[in-house]
Design a protein around this motif. Sequence first.
Motif, PDB file in Angstrom:
ATOM      1  N   ARG A  22      -4.322   4.239  -2.481  1.00 52.58           N
ATOM      2  CA  ARG A  22      -5.012   3.986  -1.212  1.00 52.58           C
ATOM      3  C   ARG A  22      -6.383   4.668  -1.187  1.00 52.58           C
ATOM      4  O   ARG A  22      -7.349   4.102  -0.703  1.00 52.58           O
ATOM      5  N   ARG A  23      -6.477   5.865  -1.743  1.00 50.01           N
ATOM      6  CA  ARG A  23      -7.753   6.575  -1.768  1.00 50.01           C
ATOM      7  C   ARG A  23      -8.751   5.832  -2.648  1.00 50.01           C
ATOM      8  O   ARG A  23      -9.913   5.666  -2.284  1.00 50.01           O
ATOM      9  N   ARG A  24      -8.311   5.336  -3.801  1.00 51.97           N
ATOM     10  CA  ARG A  24      -9.217   4.583  -4.681  1.00 51.97           C
ATOM     11  C   ARG A  24      -9.700   3.318  -3.998  1.00 51.97           C
ATOM     12  O   ARG A  24     -10.875   2.973  -4.077  1.00 51.97           O
ATOM     13  N   MET A  25      -8.802   2.627  -3.300  1.00 56.93           N
ATOM     14  CA  MET A  25      -9.200   1.398  -2.624  1.00 56.93           C
ATOM     15  C   MET A  25     -10.193   1.705  -1.490  1.00 56.93           C
ATOM     16  O   MET A  25     -11.182   1.000  -1.320  1.00 56.93           O
TER      17      MET A  25
ATOM     18  N   ARG B 141     -13.569   2.306  -3.047  1.00 59.87           N
ATOM     19  CA  ARG B 141     -14.225   1.063  -3.455  1.00 59.87           C
ATOM     20  C   ARG B 141     -14.771   0.308  -2.247  1.00 59.87           C
ATOM     21  O   ARG B 141     -15.882  -0.193  -2.270  1.00 59.87           O
ATOM     22  N   LEU B 142     -13.992   0.269  -1.174  1.00 58.99           N
ATOM     23  CA  LEU B 142     -14.454  -0.421   0.026  1.00 58.99           C
ATOM     24  C   LEU B 142     -15.660   0.298   0.634  1.00 58.99           C
ATOM     25  O   LEU B 142     -16.614  -0.341   1.069  1.00 58.99           O
ATOM     26  N   GLY B 143     -15.617   1.632   0.638  1.00 55.51           N
ATOM     27  CA  GLY B 143     -16.725   2.400   1.186  1.00 55.51           C
ATOM     28  C   GLY B 143     -17.998   2.196   0.382  1.00 55.51           C
ATOM     29  O   GLY B 143     -19.081   2.035   0.927  1.00 55.51           O
ATOM     30  N   ARG B 144     -17.881   2.155  -0.950  1.00 52.19           N
ATOM     31  CA  ARG B 144     -19.058   1.938  -1.797  1.00 52.19           C
ATOM     32  C   ARG B 144     -19.585   0.522  -1.638  1.00 52.19           C
ATOM     33  O   ARG B 144     -20.782   0.288  -1.666  1.00 52.19           O
ATOM     34  N   ALA B 145     -18.715  -0.428  -1.448  1.00 56.29           N
ATOM     35  CA  ALA B 145     -19.155  -1.813  -1.284  1.00 56.29           C
ATOM     36  C   ALA B 145     -19.920  -1.977   0.024  1.00 56.29           C
ATOM     37  O   ALA B 145     -20.884  -2.724   0.098  1.00 56.29           O
ATOM     38  N   VAL B 146     -19.505  -1.249   1.060  1.00 55.27           N
ATOM     39  CA  VAL B 146     -20.195  -1.339   2.342  1.00 55.27           C
ATOM     40  C   VAL B 146     -21.553  -0.648   2.254  1.00 55.27           C
ATOM     41  O   VAL B 146     -22.543  -1.136   2.783  1.00 55.27           O
ATOM     42  N   GLU B 147     -21.637   0.486   1.563  1.00 58.37           N
ATOM     43  CA  GLU B 147     -22.879   1.244   1.465  1.00 58.37           C
ATOM     44  C   GLU B 147     -23.909   0.569   0.575  1.00 58.37           C
ATOM     45  O   GLU B 147     -25.091   0.690   0.787  1.00 58.37           O
ATOM     46  N   ARG B 148     -23.497  -0.119  -0.487  1.00 56.86           N
ATOM     47  CA  ARG B 148     -24.414  -0.678  -1.485  1.00 56.86           C
ATOM     48  C   ARG B 148     -24.740  -2.127  -1.152  1.00 56.86           C
ATOM     49  O   ARG B 148     -23.843  -2.944  -0.961  1.00 56.86           O
ATOM     50  N   PRO B 149     -26.023  -2.474  -1.066  1.00 56.57           N
ATOM     51  CA  PRO B 149     -26.379  -3.879  -0.844  1.00 56.57           C
ATOM     52  C   PRO B 149     -25.991  -4.740  -2.049  1.00 56.57           C
ATOM     53  O   PRO B 149     -25.845  -4.256  -3.165  1.00 56.57           O
ATOM     54  N   ARG B 150     -25.844  -6.013  -1.824  1.00 52.60           N
ATOM     55  CA  ARG B 150     -25.440  -6.916  -2.909  1.00 52.60           C
ATOM     56  C   ARG B 150     -26.513  -6.977  -3.981  1.00 52.60           C
ATOM     57  O   ARG B 150     -27.695  -6.917  -3.691  1.00 52.60           O
ATOM     58  N   GLY B 151     -26.093  -7.104  -5.179  1.00 52.39           N
ATOM     59  CA  GLY B 151     -26.993  -7.246  -6.304  1.00 52.39           C
ATOM     60  C   GLY B 151     -27.470  -5.906  -6.860  1.00 52.39           C
ATOM     61  O   GLY B 151     -28.042  -5.862  -7.934  1.00 52.39           O
ATOM     62  N   GLU B 152     -27.254  -4.820  -6.135  1.00 54.68           N
ATOM     63  CA  GLU B 152     -27.679  -3.516  -6.632  1.00 54.68           C
ATOM     64  C   GLU B 152     -26.560  -2.936  -7.491  1.00 54.68           C
ATOM     65  O   GLU B 152     -25.390  -2.972  -7.107  1.00 54.68           O
ATOM     66  N   PRO B 153     -26.908  -2.403  -8.672  1.00 58.88           N
ATOM     67  CA  PRO B 153     -25.842  -1.880  -9.553  1.00 58.88           C
ATOM     68  C   PRO B 153     -25.189  -0.636  -8.956  1.00 58.88           C
ATOM     69  O   PRO B 153     -25.810   0.107  -8.195  1.00 58.88           O
ATOM     70  N   GLU B 154     -23.951  -0.418  -9.306  1.00 57.66           N
ATOM     71  CA  GLU B 154     -23.201   0.732  -8.807  1.00 57.66           C
ATOM     72  C   GLU B 154     -23.697   2.007  -9.484  1.00 57.66           C
ATOM     73  O   GLU B 154     -23.896   2.043 -10.690  1.00 57.66           O
TER      74      GLU B 154
ATOM     75  N   ALA C 180       0.832  -1.192   0.000  1.00 59.03           N
ATOM     76  CA  ALA C 180       0.000   0.000   0.000  1.00 59.03           C
ATOM     77  C   ALA C 180       0.872   1.250   0.000  1.00 59.03           C
ATOM     78  O   ALA C 180       0.562   2.222  -0.671  1.00 59.03           O
ATOM     79  N   ALA C 181       1.980   1.216   0.718  1.00 58.96           N
ATOM     80  CA  ALA C 181       2.861   2.375   0.756  1.00 58.96           C
ATOM     81  C   ALA C 181       3.551   2.565  -0.575  1.00 58.96           C
ATOM     82  O   ALA C 181       3.798   3.681  -1.007  1.00 58.96           O
TER      83      ALA C 181
END
Length: 160
Positions: free
Chosen positions: A20-23, A26-39, A12-13
């Motif tokens: 790191r910001r992009r990752m 992505r992690l933040g969006r994955a937590v906010e969005r339920p599975r199966g829902e399009p981005e 990461a360093a």
Amino acid sequence: MNRGPAGTNRGAAAEGPEARRRMADRLGRAVERPRGEPERPRREVVTSPRTTAARLPRYPATREIDEQTRLGEVYMRSLVRTQFRLALFVCTVLGCVVGGLPLLFLLVPELREVLLLGIPLPWAVLAGLIYPAFVAGAWLYVRQAERNERHFAELVERDR
């Protein structure tokens, strides 16, 4: 992932702060969005190209009054003129009432013979009952003068 001699995560360093910001995004969006829902597409902030243009400074009206500029003089003159008109109105009404009473007693002679608590009506009115009229006139003047000042203060504050 690359692990260093002390067992730390060097990958990461090595990738830098942008990766790191992009990752993290992505992690933040994955937590906010339920599975199966399009981005959802990301929202873009649009700003005006003239954001760096210099704006002319606006001076508040209170500053104009404090510095006694021409505009400040106009503001103060309007307040003084309004208060003067109010004073003339109240004095005219009271003068007509006080000056009109002797005229009323002169034109209606029956009123001269009416007794109020054993005192002739003209004496009772001119000696005692006229003072409540003065108090009422003064109360009206103060109330209206304060209202004029409130309106003036609102006008001055609105120009800020």
